[in-house]
Scaffold this motif. Structure first.
Motif, mmCIF file in Angstrom:
data_model
loop_
_atom_site.group_PDB
_atom_site.id
_atom_site.type_symbol
_atom_site.label_atom_id
_atom_site.label_comp_id
_atom_site.label_asym_id
_atom_site.label_seq_id
_atom_site.Cartn_x
_atom_site.Cartn_y
_atom_site.Cartn_z
ATOM 1 N N TYR A 17 -4.859 11.513 -10.231
ATOM 2 C CA TYR A 17 -5.006 11.833 -8.812
ATOM 3 C C TYR A 17 -4.759 10.616 -7.928
ATOM 4 C CZ TYR A 17 -6.460 16.616 -9.618
ATOM 5 O OH TYR A 17 -6.479 17.946 -9.971
ATOM 6 N N ALA A 18 -5.150 9.446 -8.363
ATOM 7 C CA ALA A 18 -4.876 8.232 -7.583
ATOM 8 C C ALA A 18 -3.367 8.023 -7.443
ATOM 9 C CB ALA A 18 -5.537 7.023 -8.229
ATOM 10 N N ASP A 19 -2.623 8.219 -8.525
ATOM 11 C CA ASP A 19 -1.160 8.103 -8.465
ATOM 12 C C ASP A 19 -0.554 9.173 -7.568
ATOM 13 O OD1 ASP A 19 -1.225 5.933 -10.158
ATOM 14 O OD2 ASP A 19 -0.668 7.065 -11.956
ATOM 15 N N LEU A 20 -1.087 10.378 -7.641
ATOM 16 C CA LEU A 20 -0.603 11.481 -6.810
ATOM 17 C C LEU A 20 -0.799 11.169 -5.330
ATOM 18 C CD1 LEU A 20 0.474 14.456 -6.949
ATOM 19 C CD2 LEU A 20 -1.919 15.137 -6.746
ATOM 20 N N ILE A 21 -1.970 10.678 -4.981
ATOM 21 C CA ILE A 21 -2.262 10.342 -3.586
ATOM 22 C C ILE A 21 -1.411 9.163 -3.128
ATOM 23 C CG2 ILE A 21 -4.067 9.500 -2.024
ATOM 24 C CD1 ILE A 21 -6.058 11.088 -3.835
ATOM 25 N N GLN A 22 -1.188 8.207 -4.003
ATOM 26 C CA GLN A 22 -0.373 7.039 -3.648
ATOM 27 C C GLN A 22 1.061 7.443 -3.298
ATOM 28 O OE1 GLN A 22 -0.469 3.930 -6.555
ATOM 29 N NE2 GLN A 22 0.850 2.586 -5.372
ATOM 30 N N SER A 23 1.542 8.529 -3.866
ATOM 31 C CA SER A 23 2.902 8.980 -3.570
ATOM 32 C C SER A 23 3.051 9.445 -2.123
ATOM 33 C CB SER A 23 3.306 10.108 -4.522
ATOM 34 O OG SER A 23 2.609 11.304 -4.215
ATOM 35 N N GLU B 255 2.464 7.669 0.535
ATOM 36 C CA GLU B 255 2.512 6.428 1.319
ATOM 37 C C GLU B 255 1.121 5.870 1.615
ATOM 38 O OE1 GLU B 255 5.208 6.302 4.664
ATOM 39 O OE2 GLU B 255 6.336 7.996 3.843
ATOM 40 N N VAL B 256 0.236 5.952 0.643
ATOM 41 C CA VAL B 256 -1.099 5.379 0.770
ATOM 42 C C VAL B 256 -1.063 3.990 0.159
ATOM 43 C CG1 VAL B 256 -3.488 5.601 -0.002
ATOM 44 C CG2 VAL B 256 -2.231 7.615 0.759
ATOM 45 N N ASN B 257 -1.404 2.978 0.951
ATOM 46 C CA ASN B 257 -1.350 1.599 0.477
ATOM 47 C C ASN B 257 -2.676 1.072 -0.052
ATOM 48 O OD1 ASN B 257 1.335 1.124 0.871
ATOM 49 N ND2 ASN B 257 1.095 0.137 2.843
ATOM 50 N N MET B 258 -3.786 1.733 0.288
ATOM 51 C CA MET B 258 -5.066 1.218 -0.171
ATOM 52 C C MET B 258 -5.933 2.337 -0.722
ATOM 53 S SD MET B 258 -8.419 -0.539 1.327
ATOM 54 C CE MET B 258 -9.172 1.031 1.331
ATOM 55 N N GLN B 259 -6.399 2.135 -1.948
ATOM 56 C CA GLN B 259 -7.303 3.080 -2.585
ATOM 57 C C GLN B 259 -8.364 2.304 -3.346
ATOM 58 O OE1 GLN B 259 -5.647 6.914 -4.162
ATOM 59 N NE2 GLN B 259 -3.885 5.612 -4.554
ATOM 60 N N ALA B 260 -9.522 2.905 -3.450
ATOM 61 C CA ALA B 260 -10.595 2.344 -4.270
ATOM 62 C C ALA B 260 -11.201 3.491 -5.061
ATOM 63 C CB ALA B 260 -11.659 1.687 -3.400
ATOM 64 N N VAL B 261 -11.485 3.238 -6.326
ATOM 65 C CA VAL B 261 -12.065 4.261 -7.199
ATOM 66 C C VAL B 261 -13.454 3.804 -7.619
ATOM 67 C CG1 VAL B 261 -11.807 5.534 -9.357
ATOM 68 C CG2 VAL B 261 -9.770 4.907 -8.039
ATOM 69 N N ALA B 262 -14.418 4.692 -7.453
ATOM 70 C CA ALA B 262 -15.790 4.423 -7.888
ATOM 71 C C ALA B 262 -16.174 5.500 -8.896
ATOM 72 C CB ALA B 262 -16.739 4.450 -6.698
ATOM 73 N N PHE B 263 -16.782 5.080 -9.983
ATOM 74 C CA PHE B 263 -17.211 6.032 -10.995
ATOM 75 C C PHE B 263 -18.647 6.450 -10.712
ATOM 76 C CE2 PHE B 263 -13.954 3.645 -13.535
ATOM 77 C CZ PHE B 263 -13.030 4.676 -13.542
ATOM 78 N N LEU C 214 -1.303 19.600 -1.471
ATOM 79 C CA LEU C 214 -0.949 19.108 -2.802
ATOM 80 C C LEU C 214 -2.181 19.050 -3.706
ATOM 81 C CD1 LEU C 214 1.357 17.944 -4.554
ATOM 82 C CD2 LEU C 214 0.786 15.693 -3.614
ATOM 83 N N LEU C 215 -3.276 18.516 -3.187
ATOM 84 C CA LEU C 215 -4.505 18.433 -3.979
ATOM 85 C C LEU C 215 -5.033 19.822 -4.326
ATOM 86 C CD1 LEU C 215 -6.288 15.475 -2.192
ATOM 87 C CD2 LEU C 215 -5.413 15.478 -4.532
ATOM 88 N N ASP C 216 -5.012 20.738 -3.364
ATOM 89 C CA ASP C 216 -5.487 22.099 -3.616
ATOM 90 C C ASP C 216 -4.668 22.756 -4.729
ATOM 91 O OD1 ASP C 216 -7.102 24.435 -3.038
ATOM 92 O OD2 ASP C 216 -5.309 25.283 -2.110
ATOM 93 N N GLU C 217 -3.361 22.564 -4.682
ATOM 94 C CA GLU C 217 -2.479 23.124 -5.718
ATOM 95 C C GLU C 217 -2.814 22.535 -7.089
ATOM 96 O OE1 GLU C 217 2.086 22.365 -6.983
ATOM 97 O OE2 GLU C 217 1.747 22.833 -4.873
ATOM 98 N N LYS C 218 -3.015 21.229 -7.149
ATOM 99 C CA LYS C 218 -3.322 20.572 -8.431
ATOM 100 C C LYS C 218 -4.711 20.962 -8.935
ATOM 101 C CE LYS C 218 0.584 18.493 -8.576
ATOM 102 N NZ LYS C 218 1.630 18.935 -9.469
ATOM 103 N N PHE C 219 -5.686 21.106 -8.017
ATOM 104 C CA PHE C 219 -7.022 21.522 -8.431
ATOM 105 C C PHE C 219 -6.979 22.882 -9.124
ATOM 106 C CE2 PHE C 219 -9.235 19.012 -4.776
ATOM 107 C CZ PHE C 219 -9.121 17.836 -5.492
ATOM 108 N N LYS C 220 -6.084 23.751 -8.685
ATOM 109 C CA LYS C 220 -5.987 25.103 -9.229
ATOM 110 C C LYS C 220 -5.153 25.193 -10.503
ATOM 111 C CE LYS C 220 -6.486 27.360 -4.748
ATOM 112 N NZ LYS C 220 -5.788 28.094 -3.686
#
Length: 136
Positions: free
Chosen positions: A43-49, A51-59, A97-103
């Motif tokens: 999902y991080a890679d999907l969102i980066q596509s 044009e998102v330049n900054m992401q942070a992932v927390a577990f 895009l996220l809704d489609e992938k979630f399903k």
């Protein structure tokens, strides 16, 4: 510019020179996506596509009890929360895009929502976050 220079420019019909490039007026928002930990990188890679330049992932670890997890179809309680700074005009595309992938993705269910960012300090930071590569 002094009044005399302005008159000379109008008189000579010289184009005005800009010292700074124009910034986009597009606002930024924080896209929060909560997915299973195993799907976080996807999902991080999907969102980066988008044009998102900054992401942070927390577990994280879900707090719902087992009955509620089964009811919601979320058997795995180990989660990843992806924080992404995204342009406001990209949000409809991202949510669709996220809704489609979630399903459609096996074990790919998740939740996504946005929060508006009211301000960003500095022109260069805004340009980086909004993926505006024009230079000053």
């Amino acid at each position: 510019m002094t009044g005399k220079n302005v008159r000379n420019r109008k008189k000579n019909k010289l184009p005005e020179m800009r010292t700074e490039s124009t910034l986009t007026s597009n606002k930024l928002e924080l896209l929060v996506t909560i997915v299973g930990r195993k799907k976080a990188e996807y999902y991080a890679d999907l969102i980066q596509s988008l044009e998102v330049n900054m992401q942070a992932v927390a577990f994280g670890h879900g707090t719902a009890d087992a009955k509620m997890l089964v009811y919601l179809g979320l058997a795995d309680s180990e989660k990843a929360v992806i924080f992404s700074v995204i342009q406001e005009n990209k949000i409809p595309q991202a949510m669709q895009l996220l809704d489609e992938k979630f399903k459609t993705i096996k074990d790919g269910k998740g939740v996504a929502f946005t929060l508006p960012l009211t301000s960003v300090i500095g022109t260069l930071i805004f340009r980086f976050l909004s993926n505006n590569r024009m230079t000053v």
